[in-house]
Design a protein around this motif. Structure first.
Motif, PDB file in Angstrom:
ATOM      1  N   ARG A  39      -7.027   7.079  -2.633  1.00 33.65           N
ATOM      2  CA  ARG A  39      -6.381   6.793  -3.908  1.00 33.65           C
ATOM      3  C   ARG A  39      -5.808   5.368  -3.909  1.00 33.65           C
ATOM      4  NH1 ARG A  39      -2.433  11.544  -5.671  1.00 33.65           N
ATOM      5  NH2 ARG A  39      -2.377  10.190  -7.524  1.00 33.65           N
ATOM      6  N   ILE A  40      -5.269   4.943  -2.802  1.00 35.00           N
ATOM      7  CA  ILE A  40      -4.761   3.574  -2.707  1.00 35.00           C
ATOM      8  C   ILE A  40      -5.895   2.572  -2.850  1.00 35.00           C
ATOM      9  CG2 ILE A  40      -3.656   1.907  -1.153  1.00 35.00           C
ATOM     10  CD1 ILE A  40      -2.057   4.232   0.030  1.00 35.00           C
ATOM     11  N   ARG A  41      -7.052   2.926  -2.333  1.00 40.09           N
ATOM     12  CA  ARG A  41      -8.188   2.010  -2.400  1.00 40.09           C
ATOM     13  C   ARG A  41      -8.627   1.724  -3.834  1.00 40.09           C
ATOM     14  NH1 ARG A  41     -11.415   1.573   1.995  1.00 40.09           N
ATOM     15  NH2 ARG A  41     -10.960   3.731   2.551  1.00 40.09           N
ATOM     16  N   THR A  42      -8.284   2.620  -4.756  1.00 44.98           N
ATOM     17  CA  THR A  42      -8.702   2.433  -6.152  1.00 44.98           C
ATOM     18  C   THR A  42      -7.812   1.448  -6.915  1.00 44.98           C
ATOM     19  OG1 THR A  42      -7.339   4.300  -6.930  1.00 44.98           O
ATOM     20  CG2 THR A  42      -9.587   4.796  -6.204  1.00 44.98           C
ATOM     21  N   VAL A  43      -6.709   1.044  -6.329  1.00 45.13           N
ATOM     22  CA  VAL A  43      -5.816   0.104  -7.011  1.00 45.13           C
ATOM     23  C   VAL A  43      -6.492  -1.262  -7.101  1.00 45.13           C
ATOM     24  CG1 VAL A  43      -3.603  -1.101  -6.876  1.00 45.13           C
ATOM     25  CG2 VAL A  43      -3.745   1.316  -6.240  1.00 45.13           C
ATOM     26  N   PRO A  44      -6.543  -1.869  -8.273  1.00 43.55           N
ATOM     27  CA  PRO A  44      -7.180  -3.190  -8.412  1.00 43.55           C
ATOM     28  C   PRO A  44      -6.530  -4.221  -7.493  1.00 43.55           C
ATOM     29  CG  PRO A  44      -6.768  -2.210 -10.564  1.00 43.55           C
ATOM     30  CD  PRO A  44      -6.082  -1.337  -9.573  1.00 43.55           C
ATOM     31  N   GLY A  45      -7.364  -5.007  -6.823  1.00 44.85           N
ATOM     32  CA  GLY A  45      -6.853  -6.036  -5.926  1.00 44.85           C
ATOM     33  C   GLY A  45      -6.797  -5.623  -4.476  1.00 44.85           C
ATOM     34  N   PHE A 170      -0.154   3.460   6.207  1.00 41.94           N
ATOM     35  CA  PHE A 170      -1.422   2.826   5.828  1.00 41.94           C
ATOM     36  C   PHE A 170      -1.196   1.314   5.814  1.00 41.94           C
ATOM     37  CE2 PHE A 170      -1.480   6.920   3.535  1.00 41.94           C
ATOM     38  CZ  PHE A 170      -2.649   7.479   4.049  1.00 41.94           C
ATOM     39  N   VAL A 171      -2.165   0.584   6.318  1.00 46.12           N
ATOM     40  CA  VAL A 171      -2.147  -0.875   6.215  1.00 46.12           C
ATOM     41  C   VAL A 171      -3.084  -1.257   5.084  1.00 46.12           C
ATOM     42  CG1 VAL A 171      -2.514  -3.074   7.382  1.00 46.12           C
ATOM     43  CG2 VAL A 171      -1.711  -1.095   8.685  1.00 46.12           C
ATOM     44  N   ALA A 184       1.905  -3.408  -4.503  1.00 43.52           N
ATOM     45  CA  ALA A 184       3.006  -2.607  -3.970  1.00 43.52           C
ATOM     46  C   ALA A 184       3.622  -1.740  -5.054  1.00 43.52           C
ATOM     47  CB  ALA A 184       4.061  -3.525  -3.355  1.00 43.52           C
ATOM     48  N   ARG A 185       3.789  -2.323  -6.221  1.00 44.39           N
ATOM     49  CA  ARG A 185       4.399  -1.593  -7.339  1.00 44.39           C
ATOM     50  C   ARG A 185       3.475  -0.468  -7.825  1.00 44.39           C
ATOM     51  NH1 ARG A 185       5.287  -5.683  -9.845  1.00 44.39           N
ATOM     52  NH2 ARG A 185       3.478  -5.750 -11.247  1.00 44.39           N
ATOM     53  N   GLN A 186       2.187  -0.757  -7.961  1.00 43.22           N
ATOM     54  CA  GLN A 186       1.250   0.241  -8.485  1.00 43.22           C
ATOM     55  C   GLN A 186       1.030   1.388  -7.507  1.00 43.22           C
ATOM     56  OE1 GLN A 186      -2.351  -1.727  -9.743  1.00 43.22           O
ATOM     57  NE2 GLN A 186      -1.393  -2.555 -11.595  1.00 43.22           N
ATOM     58  N   VAL A 187       0.988   1.092  -6.213  1.00 43.75           N
ATOM     59  CA  VAL A 187       0.812   2.161  -5.220  1.00 43.75           C
ATOM     60  C   VAL A 187       1.990   3.130  -5.273  1.00 43.75           C
ATOM     61  CG1 VAL A 187       0.750   2.665  -2.754  1.00 43.75           C
ATOM     62  CG2 VAL A 187      -0.675   0.834  -3.667  1.00 43.75           C
ATOM     63  N   ASP A 188       3.198   2.596  -5.306  1.00 44.49           N
ATOM     64  CA  ASP A 188       4.367   3.472  -5.342  1.00 44.49           C
ATOM     65  C   ASP A 188       4.461   4.245  -6.658  1.00 44.49           C
ATOM     66  OD1 ASP A 188       5.013   2.629  -2.820  1.00 44.49           O
ATOM     67  OD2 ASP A 188       6.521   1.186  -3.469  1.00 44.49           O
ATOM     68  N   THR A 198       5.981   7.346  -1.747  1.00 44.32           N
ATOM     69  CA  THR A 198       5.689   6.252  -0.818  1.00 44.32           C
ATOM     70  C   THR A 198       6.612   5.059  -1.038  1.00 44.32           C
ATOM     71  OG1 THR A 198       4.056   5.263  -2.329  1.00 44.32           O
ATOM     72  CG2 THR A 198       3.257   6.912  -0.753  1.00 44.32           C
ATOM     73  N   ARG A 199       6.694   4.237  -0.022  1.00 43.37           N
ATOM     74  CA  ARG A 199       7.342   2.933  -0.131  1.00 43.37           C
ATOM     75  C   ARG A 199       6.380   1.896   0.435  1.00 43.37           C
ATOM     76  NH1 ARG A 199      11.555   3.409   3.047  1.00 43.37           N
ATOM     77  NH2 ARG A 199      11.075   1.957   4.731  1.00 43.37           N
ATOM     78  N   THR A 200       5.979   0.967  -0.410  1.00 41.03           N
ATOM     79  CA  THR A 200       5.024  -0.054  -0.019  1.00 41.03           C
ATOM     80  C   THR A 200       5.702  -1.412  -0.040  1.00 41.03           C
ATOM     81  OG1 THR A 200       3.217   1.234  -1.011  1.00 41.03           O
ATOM     82  CG2 THR A 200       2.773  -1.084  -0.529  1.00 41.03           C
TER      83      THR A 200
END
Length: 349
Positions: A39-45, A170-171, A184-188, A198-200
């Motif tokens: 799911r994190i991998r789908t975040v743009p950028g 996760f890195v 960082a904002r979109q993942v959280d 989560t905290r990124t």
């Protein structure tokens, strides 16, 4: 001040500036579902996402000299997420290919006398398993070069099914430094309403967060610097006052020879500044040696591996020494320059 600079003012490398760390919002000790990775991998950028599981464990015994960082990672992604890890191509392939292989920093291998092909056994504490590894690769890096990395799948297969799909971190590798705050904002936000939030944060911020466990380190370092500076001011002021008192008759002779009060004042202030600056140069030289000693020690906090006395700290030290010299000598120098010649010549200690 060199430590303060290393912690709070040094800039991350271009590679480190692209990395973020995602952990459980509660603490690093709490785990998250491994499924968060996709799911994190789908975040743009986002360019890549790698599982990084702290293993802990015991090597030989619990003596601190045998402690080093041990992480379970995805071997095919390590060299993408950490491009500064320099490894010969044949060793890189051997590490990726063999399930029980491990990758170690060269300084760590030199510390224990490890060679390629050596077996290393680590007894788990967080995970109740004993794992045996074969050293297949060694990496060189300008910093963070004493890690012990091994296959996450090897760990996953060795633990109980109930813990296999839970990870601690996760890195995340960003496409550009500009995208890091947004990622960082979109993942959280993505996991805001999930059972495991989560905290990124950037890799730099994540490393500094460990200092928080020690308390207000920033205030502590500044308090130490302030206390030392104030003590030096008192010691220097007392030394200069005694020096002027012992040479009152000499000052009277100088005035008899035609030296003006301004010239006397300048001589005493200059002497104080020169002595203080000489002490500062000696102190900075000792600081450089201490920084070198710390860099070569078994320090796990990566910022201390690059600890040095930067030019700005050196200049600050010299300026501070000059100010201490001037301020500590101001009162006795002024009094001596205004003392009548007769009183100076008649003075007895």
């Amino acid at each position: 001040m060199a430590m303060y600079w290393a912690f709070y003012f040094s800039e991350p490398s271009p590679e480190a500036a692209l990395r973020l760390i995602t952990i459980n919002r509660i603490s690093l000790a709490n785990v998250m579902p491994a499924s968060y990775q996709e799911r994190i991998r789908t975040v743009p950028g986002v360019r890549e996402v790698m599982i990084s599981q702290w293993f802990g464990g015991v090597y030989k015994d619990t003596d601190f000299k045998n402690f080093f960082a041990r992480f379970a990672v995805e071997p095919e992604k390590v060299f993408v997420v950490d491009p500064e890890y320099q490894v010969p191509e044949d060793q890189k392939k051997a590490f990726i290919r063999e399930r029980t292989a491990c990758l170690v920093g060269r300084p760590l291998a030199e510390r224990y006398g490890w060679k390629l092909g050596d077996k290393v056994m680590i007894v788990g504490d967080i995970f109740p398993v004993t794992l045996e590894f074969t050293i297949r690769a060694m990496y060189d890096a300008p910093r963070d070069n004493e890690n012990f990395l091994f296959h996450y799948d090897y760990l996953r297969e060795s633990i109980s099914p109930g813990r296999r799909d839970r990870v601690s971190a996760f890195v995340v590798l960003a496409e550009s430094a500009e995208a890091v705050p947004r990622i960082a904002r979109q993942v959280d936000d993505m996991f805001r309403n999930a059972p495991d939030q989560t905290r990124t944060e950037t890799e730099r911020a994540f490393e500094l967060s460990f200092l928080g466990y020690l308390g207000n380190v920033k205030m502590f370092l500044l308090a130490v610097c302030g206390a030392v500076t104030f003590t030096l001011l008192l010691v220097t002021g007392n030394t200069i006052a005694m020096s002027v008192r012992e040479r009152v008759r000499e000052i009277g002779i100088l005035k008899t020879l035609g030296f003006t009060p301004a010239a006397i004042l300048g001589i005493i202030l200059s002497e104080s500044v020169v002595i203080s600056m000489a002490g500062a140069v000696l102190g900075l030289g000792i600081s450089v040696g201490i920084c070198e000693f710390i860099r070569r020690g078994p320090i796990t906090f990566v910022d201390l591996k690059a600890l040095h006395v930067p030019p700005v700290v050196g200049v600050l030290g010299l300026v501070l020494a000059a100010l201490i010299g001037l301020s500590s000598a101001a009162a006795p120098a002024w009094a001596a320059s205004r003392r009548p010649i007769i009183e100076c010549l008649r003075f007895t200690d």
